[in-house]
Design an enzyme around this catalytic site. Structure first.
Site, mmCIF file in Angstrom:
data_model
loop_
_atom_site.group_PDB
_atom_site.id
_atom_site.type_symbol
_atom_site.label_atom_id
_atom_site.label_comp_id
_atom_site.label_asym_id
_atom_site.label_seq_id
_atom_site.Cartn_x
_atom_site.Cartn_y
_atom_site.Cartn_z
ATOM 1 N N SER A 9 0.836 -1.216 0.000
ATOM 2 C CA SER A 9 0.000 0.000 0.000
ATOM 3 C C SER A 9 0.866 1.260 0.000
ATOM 4 O O SER A 9 0.550 2.247 -0.689
ATOM 5 C CB SER A 9 -0.955 0.010 1.193
ATOM 6 N N HIS A 22 -1.952 -8.889 1.729
ATOM 7 C CA HIS A 22 -1.639 -7.639 2.456
ATOM 8 C C HIS A 22 -2.795 -7.358 3.420
ATOM 9 O O HIS A 22 -3.137 -8.194 4.252
ATOM 10 C CB HIS A 22 -1.384 -6.537 1.417
ATOM 11 N N HIS A 78 5.554 -13.020 7.141
ATOM 12 C CA HIS A 78 5.789 -11.617 6.771
ATOM 13 C C HIS A 78 6.954 -11.525 5.788
ATOM 14 O O HIS A 78 7.858 -12.357 5.802
ATOM 15 C CB HIS A 78 6.104 -10.777 8.018
ATOM 16 N N ARG A 137 2.957 -5.442 16.879
ATOM 17 C CA ARG A 137 1.573 -4.939 16.770
ATOM 18 C C ARG A 137 0.599 -6.039 17.170
ATOM 19 O O ARG A 137 -0.418 -5.797 17.817
ATOM 20 C CB ARG A 137 1.307 -4.444 15.338
ATOM 21 N N ASP A 185 -2.278 -8.840 11.518
ATOM 22 C CA ASP A 185 -3.672 -9.213 11.226
ATOM 23 C C ASP A 185 -4.199 -10.388 12.039
ATOM 24 O O ASP A 185 -5.379 -10.722 11.946
ATOM 25 C CB ASP A 185 -3.796 -9.554 9.732
HETATM 26 N N1 NMX Z 1 0.706 -19.923 5.343
HETATM 27 C C1 NMX Z 1 1.097 -20.771 4.359
HETATM 28 N N2 NMX Z 1 2.147 -20.584 3.574
HETATM 29 C C2 NMX Z 1 2.893 -19.485 3.815
HETATM 30 C C3 NMX Z 1 2.603 -18.573 4.832
HETATM 31 C C4 NMX Z 1 1.445 -18.826 5.607
HETATM 32 N N3 NMX Z 1 1.018 -17.957 6.550
HETATM 33 N N4 NMX Z 1 3.538 -17.611 4.831
HETATM 34 C C5 NMX Z 1 4.396 -17.885 3.824
HETATM 35 N N5 NMX Z 1 4.003 -19.021 3.202
HETATM 36 C C6 NMX Z 1 4.590 -19.635 2.013
HETATM 37 C C7 NMX Z 1 4.483 -18.643 0.859
HETATM 38 O O1 NMX Z 1 3.182 -18.688 0.274
HETATM 39 C C8 NMX Z 1 5.589 -19.137 -0.049
HETATM 40 O O2 NMX Z 1 5.123 -20.304 -0.718
HETATM 41 P P1 NMX Z 1 5.547 -20.606 -2.254
HETATM 42 O O3 NMX Z 1 7.041 -20.557 -2.274
HETATM 43 O O4 NMX Z 1 4.963 -21.928 -2.526
HETATM 44 O O5 NMX Z 1 4.933 -19.483 -3.065
HETATM 45 C C9 NMX Z 1 6.664 -19.568 0.954
HETATM 46 O O6 NMX Z 1 5.963 -19.822 2.193
HETATM 47 C C10 NMX Z 1 7.741 -18.554 1.190
HETATM 48 O O7 NMX Z 1 7.152 -17.363 1.606
HETATM 49 P P2 NMX Z 1 7.950 -16.342 2.549
HETATM 50 O O8 NMX Z 1 9.216 -15.985 1.882
HETATM 51 O O9 NMX Z 1 8.016 -16.866 3.949
HETATM 52 O O10 NMX Z 1 6.937 -15.091 2.607
HETATM 53 P P3 NMX Z 1 6.782 -13.921 1.554
HETATM 54 O O11 NMX Z 1 7.702 -12.829 1.945
HETATM 55 O O12 NMX Z 1 6.852 -14.384 0.144
HETATM 56 O O13 NMX Z 1 5.258 -13.492 1.826
HETATM 57 C C11 NMX Z 1 3.366 -13.018 3.173
HETATM 58 C C12 NMX Z 1 4.874 -12.818 2.998
HETATM 59 C C13 NMX Z 1 2.879 -12.102 4.292
HETATM 60 C C14 NMX Z 1 2.648 -12.605 1.876
HETATM 61 C C15 NMX Z 1 3.090 -14.514 3.520
HETATM 62 O O14 NMX Z 1 3.692 -14.815 4.740
HETATM 63 C C16 NMX Z 1 1.609 -14.832 3.589
HETATM 64 O O15 NMX Z 1 0.989 -15.085 2.549
HETATM 65 N N6 NMX Z 1 0.995 -14.794 4.825
HETATM 66 C C17 NMX Z 1 -0.403 -15.006 4.967
HETATM 67 C C18 NMX Z 1 -1.184 -13.758 4.512
HETATM 68 C C19 NMX Z 1 -1.006 -12.625 5.501
HETATM 69 O O16 NMX Z 1 -1.158 -12.774 6.705
HETATM 70 N N7 NMX Z 1 -0.723 -11.418 4.955
HETATM 71 C C20 NMX Z 1 -0.680 -10.217 5.789
HETATM 72 C C21 NMX Z 1 0.719 -9.628 5.974
HETATM 73 C C22 NMX Z 1 0.658 -8.394 6.841
HETATM 74 N N8 NMX Z 1 -0.135 -7.326 6.222
HETATM 75 O O17 NMX Z 1 -1.106 -6.880 6.780
HETATM 76 O O18 NMX Z 1 0.169 -6.916 5.086
HETATM 77 C C1 MLT Z 2 2.117 -3.634 6.689
HETATM 78 O O1 MLT Z 2 1.800 -3.156 7.785
HETATM 79 O O2 MLT Z 2 2.173 -2.944 5.648
HETATM 80 C C2 MLT Z 2 2.320 -5.110 6.592
HETATM 81 O O3 MLT Z 2 2.847 -5.637 7.758
HETATM 82 C C3 MLT Z 2 3.007 -5.562 5.342
HETATM 83 C C4 MLT Z 2 4.425 -5.191 5.131
HETATM 84 O O4 MLT Z 2 5.064 -4.498 5.912
HETATM 85 O O5 MLT Z 2 4.961 -5.656 4.084
#
Ligand code: NMX
Ligand code: MLT
Length: 436
Positions: free
Chosen positions: A233, A263, A309, A318, A364
């Site tokens: 964002s 996100h 994350h 948080r 979240d």
């Molecule tokens: N559940 C299942 N798989 C996960 C999760 C999770 N909570 N977190 C990471 N992975 C997987 C991810 O999908 C990826 O799989 P692949 O290689 O098959 O595509 C692998 O683990 C490696 O990911 P990471 O390097 O650990 O994480 P990345 O930096 O790519 O992504 C997020 C970060 C936040 C997108 C990821 O952790 C996620 O999808 N979390 C769940 C959604 C979430 O809670 N998002 C909110 C973040 C905070 N916000 O508000 O923005």
């Molecule tokens: C945020 O607050 O924007 C989320 O934790 C996602 C991020 O920092 O990448």
């Protein structure tokens, strides 16, 4: 000085000199090497953006202008806005001046409501929110003054005007969306005597005899305000604003990014996941039931929302603030108890999956259970709250970027062909081909 604009006006010349001197000495100093995995990996870990409002050390989490976020959790959002922009906390007069200034700017013109009323019934609250902000674009002070001829060193001033107007109005738009979308009755007008966060809580119309819901909302608005500027964002807002598209365009784009399930939408998804878990086991589940449910989600190839994350490698501070709030105010609430059990069980399961770099809860994971406890049960609305808060950070970032005359964002891209040739040169010692 009690006015935010006066304080900023005094600080900006020194900030410009600081950057000018840094560039004069170090324009060509290398500070980072880029790996192929980072280019294909969402640019993770490449230090290539400037953000002075906040930083996120992976082992600590959000730090706003030197303050760990937990130390700020119970301050007013107005104080945080001042801190984000100026680097210092305001005194009492400055807080009151900013509060009253925002209250004066809060009126939302009727055409916004007409546009929102015309949107289809299935429009997501984030669609309505982004559209509500965008349809105010004609009111941009920046756009007006730019068209008349504005010098670069003055860009920050009308950007601050737009920032304050947007920040003042987003709670009113957001609360109006809640009342409309979920048939809660007529909109509740803002009360100019209240602070920004309390006013938002009141305009939502949730019954709050002890003032605990308002306390939660104020904390919510502080905790989500900023998280560097590499998150989707903030980076979307920053990039659009760098083209000198005004803040209405830019923030609306930022909200569109926030609406993604990886996100900001994760807070909606997270509560839904927890409610489904409780549905399956007819109430607050045991640790074993949580573990089985989580494993089923993972086996289905889905992410578990609220965990993981892109930068953090510890429990998000948080999350801890929300968790502590729940322990204090509603420890026996079954939804909160379920969230707490998930926190007990899930990190150990995620740690067993090698590819997941961060097995810990993010911002979240707990917030929805608290909103639910106080009667804000419509999970599809939760990301709007995130967006109202995020206005503080991304608008502050834009004011500072314009103050420092940051240029249009335009990184270079390369082709897969070129990367193949480039890595082959590394092995063979052949001359590196120029980037395409
Ligand atoms: N559940 C299942 N798989 C996960 C999760 C999770 N909570 N977190 C990471 N992975 C997987 C991810 O999908 C990826 O799989 P692949 O290689 O098959 O595509 C692998 O683990 C490696 O990911 P990471 O390097 O650990 O994480 P990345 O930096 O790519 O992504 C997020 C970060 C936040 C997108 C990821 O952790 C996620 O999808 N979390 C769940 C959604 C979430 O809670 N998002 C909110 C973040 C905070 N916000 O508000 O923005
Ligand atoms: C945020 O607050 O924007 C989320 O934790 C996602 C991020 O920092 O990448």
């Amino acid at each position: 000085m009690t006015s935010l604009k006066e304080v900023l006006g005094q600080q900006i010349p020194a900030a410009r000199t600081r950057v000018k001197d840094l560039l004069k000495q170090h324009e060509n100093t290398e500070i980072e090497n880029v790996k192929v995995g980072q280019i294909f990996g969402g640019m993770r870990g490449i230090s290539c953006l400037i953000c002075d409002t906040s930083s996120v050390p992976p082992d600590k989490g959000l730090i706003i202008r030197g303050y760990p976020v937990a130390e700020l959790a119970y301050r007013l959002p107005e104080e945080i806005l001042w801190l984000l922009l100026t680097g210092t906390l305001p005194n009492k007069d400055q807080i009151e001046n900013l509060r009253a200034d925002l209250a004066r700017r809060a009126a939302v013109p009727d055409y916004v409501w007409n546009v929102l009323d015309a949107m289809p019934a299935n429009a997501h609250p984030m669609t309505l929110f982004s559209a509500g902000v965008l349809c105010l674009q004609g009111e941009s002070v920046f756009k007006d003054r730019y068209e008349k001829g504005l010098r670069k060193e003055d860009f920050w001033d009308p950007t601050l005007e737009d920032a304050l107007n947007i920040i003042a109005r987003v709670p009113v738009i957001a609360a109006g969306i809640y009342r409309k979308k979920f048939n809660k009755g007529p909109r509740i007008a803002p009360d100019a005597s209240l602070d920004w966060g309390t006013n938002y809580a009141r305009m939502l119309g949730i019954n709050d005899p002890k003032g605990e819901f308002a306390k939660l909302i104020r904390m919510y608005l502080v905790l989500h305000c900023d998280h560097e500027n590499g998150n989707v964002s903030a980076m979307a807002t920053y990039t659009v604003n760098s083209a000198l598209s005004d803040l209405y365009y830019s923030f609306s784009a930022g909200l569109d990014g926030l609406a993604g399930p990886l996100h900001g939408l994760a807070n909606q998804e997270c509560l839904m996941w927890v409610l489904n878990l409780m549905k399956q086991f007819n109430g607050a589940p045991s640790k074993e039931q949580v573990a089985n449910f989580a494993k089923e989600t993972l086996a289905a190839g889905k992410v578990i929302p609220g965990y993981g994350h892109g930068v953090l490698r510890v429990t998000d501070p948080r999350f801890t603030c929300f968790h502590d709030f729940g322990q204090k105010h509603c420890p026996e609430d079954p939804v909160f108890k379920t969230v707490a059990t998930v926190f007990d069980v899930l990190p150990d399961i995620l740690k067993t999956i090698n590819k997941i770099k961060d097995p810990w809860p993010n911002v979240d994971a707990a917030s929805g259970s608290l909103l639910y406890h106080y009667g804000l049960t419509e999970a599809v609305y939760y990301t709007v709250l995130f967006g109202v808060s995020r206005a503080l950070g991304v608008c502050s970032q834009a004011v500072l970027a314009r103050a420092l005359a940051m240029p249009i964002s335009r990184p270079k891209s390369v082709t897969t062909d070129w990367i193949e040739k480039r890595v082959a040169c590394g092995i063979s010692g052949r001359q590196v081909p120029p980037a395409p």
